[in-house]
Design a protein around this motif. Structure first.
Motif, PDB file in Angstrom:
ATOM      1  N   ARG A 105       0.833  -1.205   0.000  1.00 18.46           N
ATOM      2  CA  ARG A 105       0.000   0.000   0.000  1.00 18.46           C
ATOM      3  C   ARG A 105       0.872   1.262   0.000  1.00 18.46           C
ATOM      4  N   ARG A 109       1.046   4.111  -2.905  1.00 18.37           N
ATOM      5  CA  ARG A 109       0.695   5.495  -2.557  1.00 18.37           C
ATOM      6  C   ARG A 109       1.771   6.495  -2.948  1.00 18.37           C
ATOM      7  N   ALA A 137      -4.420  -0.721  -6.966  1.00 20.77           N
ATOM      8  CA  ALA A 137      -5.576   0.000  -6.395  1.00 20.77           C
ATOM      9  C   ALA A 137      -5.143   1.387  -5.906  1.00 20.77           C
ATOM     10  N   GLU A 138      -3.961   1.463  -5.301  1.00 17.76           N
ATOM     11  CA  GLU A 138      -3.467   2.772  -4.823  1.00 17.76           C
ATOM     12  C   GLU A 138      -3.154   3.693  -5.995  1.00 17.76           C
ATOM     13  N   ASP A 140      -4.580   3.544  -8.911  1.00 16.85           N
ATOM     14  CA  ASP A 140      -5.884   3.944  -9.480  1.00 16.85           C
ATOM     15  C   ASP A 140      -6.469   5.112  -8.696  1.00 16.85           C
ATOM     16  N   LYS A 141      -6.340   5.012  -7.346  1.00 21.75           N
ATOM     17  CA  LYS A 141      -6.873   6.113  -6.515  1.00 21.75           C
ATOM     18  C   LYS A 141      -6.189   7.428  -6.867  1.00 21.75           C
ATOM     19  N   ARG A 142      -4.905   7.320  -7.218  1.00 20.22           N
ATOM     20  CA  ARG A 142      -4.146   8.542  -7.556  1.00 20.22           C
ATOM     21  C   ARG A 142      -4.341   8.922  -9.024  1.00 20.22           C
ATOM     22  N   GLY A 143      -5.073   8.095  -9.760  1.00 21.06           N
ATOM     23  CA  GLY A 143      -5.327   8.356 -11.184  1.00 21.06           C
ATOM     24  C   GLY A 143      -4.054   8.254 -12.019  1.00 21.06           C
TER      25      GLY A 143
END
Ligand SMILES: NC(=O)c1ccc[n+]([C@@H]2O[C@H](COP(=O)([O-])OP(=O)(O)OC[C@H]3O[C@@H](n4cnc5c(N)ncnc54)[C@H](O)[C@@H]3O)[C@@H](O)[C@H]2O)c1
Length: 438
Positions: A105, A109, A137-138, A140-143
């Protein structure tokens, strides 16, 4: 040169990071344990491992080995991150992956360019996929769409000989899924295997399985020999002779054939449990491994039962000397050590325990507190003892001065959990002796 990060600075991480730095690779070892990192910066090691302190000092001074508590702060400088965090057993026996996932993670990030994330911890099949998903997934969250690879590089070092194992491996197993990962891992391991490159590349799932299969196989050899040893006693055979007889067969080989009071440590018990769980989850009953665990659990009690029957079931008030607390020699590691099970039984039976170990006394104090007496050497431990139990086969226990024991002990009787003494010699010395399978 880009730095190599090793996350988790325990037995595996510290040895890995230090040995890579010894080959000239700049390394930063990272751990969430602030005290550990502060101590390492001062040259104080959190573990006892022969030869490691010298290498840590040398490479730290040379500026190739550094320590930090922050993965984020050092990520930009690195291309490869080895994850060597703990994977302790969860309540149900499966490997607890929370630390592995934490690391993934954090990487997802903070990463800004390509990373190769290598899992060195012992993890169940499918964990690399979980690491990949977590990082993605991290991102993706940050685009962001940043390329990265995951790899599996299980570690086979033995505590007590870890530096030697890492510097001169029999083989290195690497699970990869891209040629870039293969090229990076080849570059990192080539210095260790200049003359004979023994990196076995394979798919990630097979690499993950290889580690569990290796430890389960070694544990199986030990439990098998313990079973045979128990039968030897019944039929009047000697396990030491049987071991020599079978170990000289090249198909069998002579390693891991020692009968004793059970295996312990941070790997075999936990990995056997985890493999059983993986079997259960995949509807595959691992019958051999189940028996291996069962035999070992019983074997840890064997010295206690012998001692108890020697004293006709009454151990109340007896003073028992214990030589060896670490789960094996040359380490201070007491995780799952047979000594803990045995001492616990002795205390429950009303005994007073006087123990000595060359390096694990501090660790023992953390685990056992003031429940037992800590002796200053082997001879101090046996003063007024009603029996001596030898639980770890440290070299310094091998040739004691028997006369001192005879004079100091209330009753000269020795229960040898590692078969390091000779029955005939002890008989001559006038010491009653009980080994395992002899
Ligand atoms: N000990 C061995 O002989 C051995 C041999 C082969 C494989 N392994 C495997 O290697 C792995 C590590 O074992 P070990 O004995 O070195 O464990 P250890 O407990 O000695 O060390 C693990 C370290 O990871 C640190 N940590 C936990 N979470 C972290 C995070 N998010 N970021 C940074 N650091 C973190 C802990 O503080 C600890 O110092 C396990 O999976 C084990 O099964 C161990």
């Amino acid at each position: 040169m880009k730095k190599t990060l090793v996350v988790g600075t325990g037995y595996v991480g510290l040895v890995t990071g230090t040995c890579f730095s010894e080959m000239g690779i700049p390394v930063i070892c990272i751990d969430v344990d602030n005290e550990k990192i502060e101590n390492l910066k001062k040259g104080i090691l959190p573990i006892y491992e022969p030869g490691l302190d010298v290498l840590v000092e040398k490479n730290t001074k040379a500026g190739r080995l550094d320590f930090s508590t922050s993965l984020e702060d050092n990520l930009e400088e690195a291309e490869v991150i080895f994850s060597a965090v703990g994977t302790p057993p969860d309540e149900d026996g499966s490997a607890d992956l929370q630390y592995v996932i934490d690391v993934a993670r954090t990487i997802g990030r903070s990463m800004k360019d390509y990373k190769l994330v290598v899992t060195k911890s012992t993890v169940p099949v499918g964990t690399a996929g979980l690491v990949r998903k977590t990082i993605q997934a991290e991102l993706d969250k940050r685009g962001l769409s940043i390329p990265f690879d995951v790899a599996s590089n299980p570690e086979f070092l033995k505590e007590g000989d870890a530096v030697n194992d890492f510097m001169h491996p029999d083989r290195v197993v690497v699970g990869i899924e891209s040629s870039k990962a293969e090229e990076i891992m080849t570059r990192l391991y080539r210095p260790f295997l200049l003359n004979n490159f023994r990196v076995i590349f394979m798919d990630i799932t097979s690499a993950e399985m290889t580690k569990y299969a290796a430890n389960a196989m070694l544990a199986t050899r030990i439990s098998f020999m313990n079973d045979i040893a128990n039968l030897c006693e019944k039929v009047g055979a000697n396990i030491n002779m049987v071991r020599k007889g079978i170990g000289s067969d090249t198909r069998i080989g002579n390693k891991f054939l020692y009968a004793g009071c059970g295996y312990g440590g941070s790997c075999f018990p936990k990995d056997v449990k985890a493999l059983l769980k993986i079997g259960e989850q995949n509807d595959c009953s691992m019958r051999v491994i189940k028996a291996v665990e069962e035999v070992n659990d019983d074997q840890k009690f064997i010295l206690f039962h012998r001692l108890k029957s020697f004293y006709h079931g009454d151990l109340q008030g007896k003073t028992i000397a214990v030589w060896g607390l670490a789960f094996k020699p040359e380490t201070d590691d007491m995780r799952e050590a047979p000594s803990l099970v045995i001492i616990n039984e002795l205390l429950n039976a009303g005994c007073k325990v006087k123990a000595y170990d060359p390096v694990a006394m501090q660790e023992a104090k953390r685990k056992l507190g003031d429940k037992i007496t800590y002796s200053k050497d082997i001879y101090d431990a046996v003063i007024d003892a009603d029996a001596l139990l030898v639980i770890t086969e440290w070299k310094e226990f091998r040739v004691p001065i028997w006369n001192i024991l005879k004079q100091s002990m209330k009753k000269a009787v020795l229960f040898d959990g590692r078969n390091i003494y000779d029955l005939r010699e002890l008989k001559k010395e006038g010491i009653e002796y009980f080994g395992i399978g002899i």
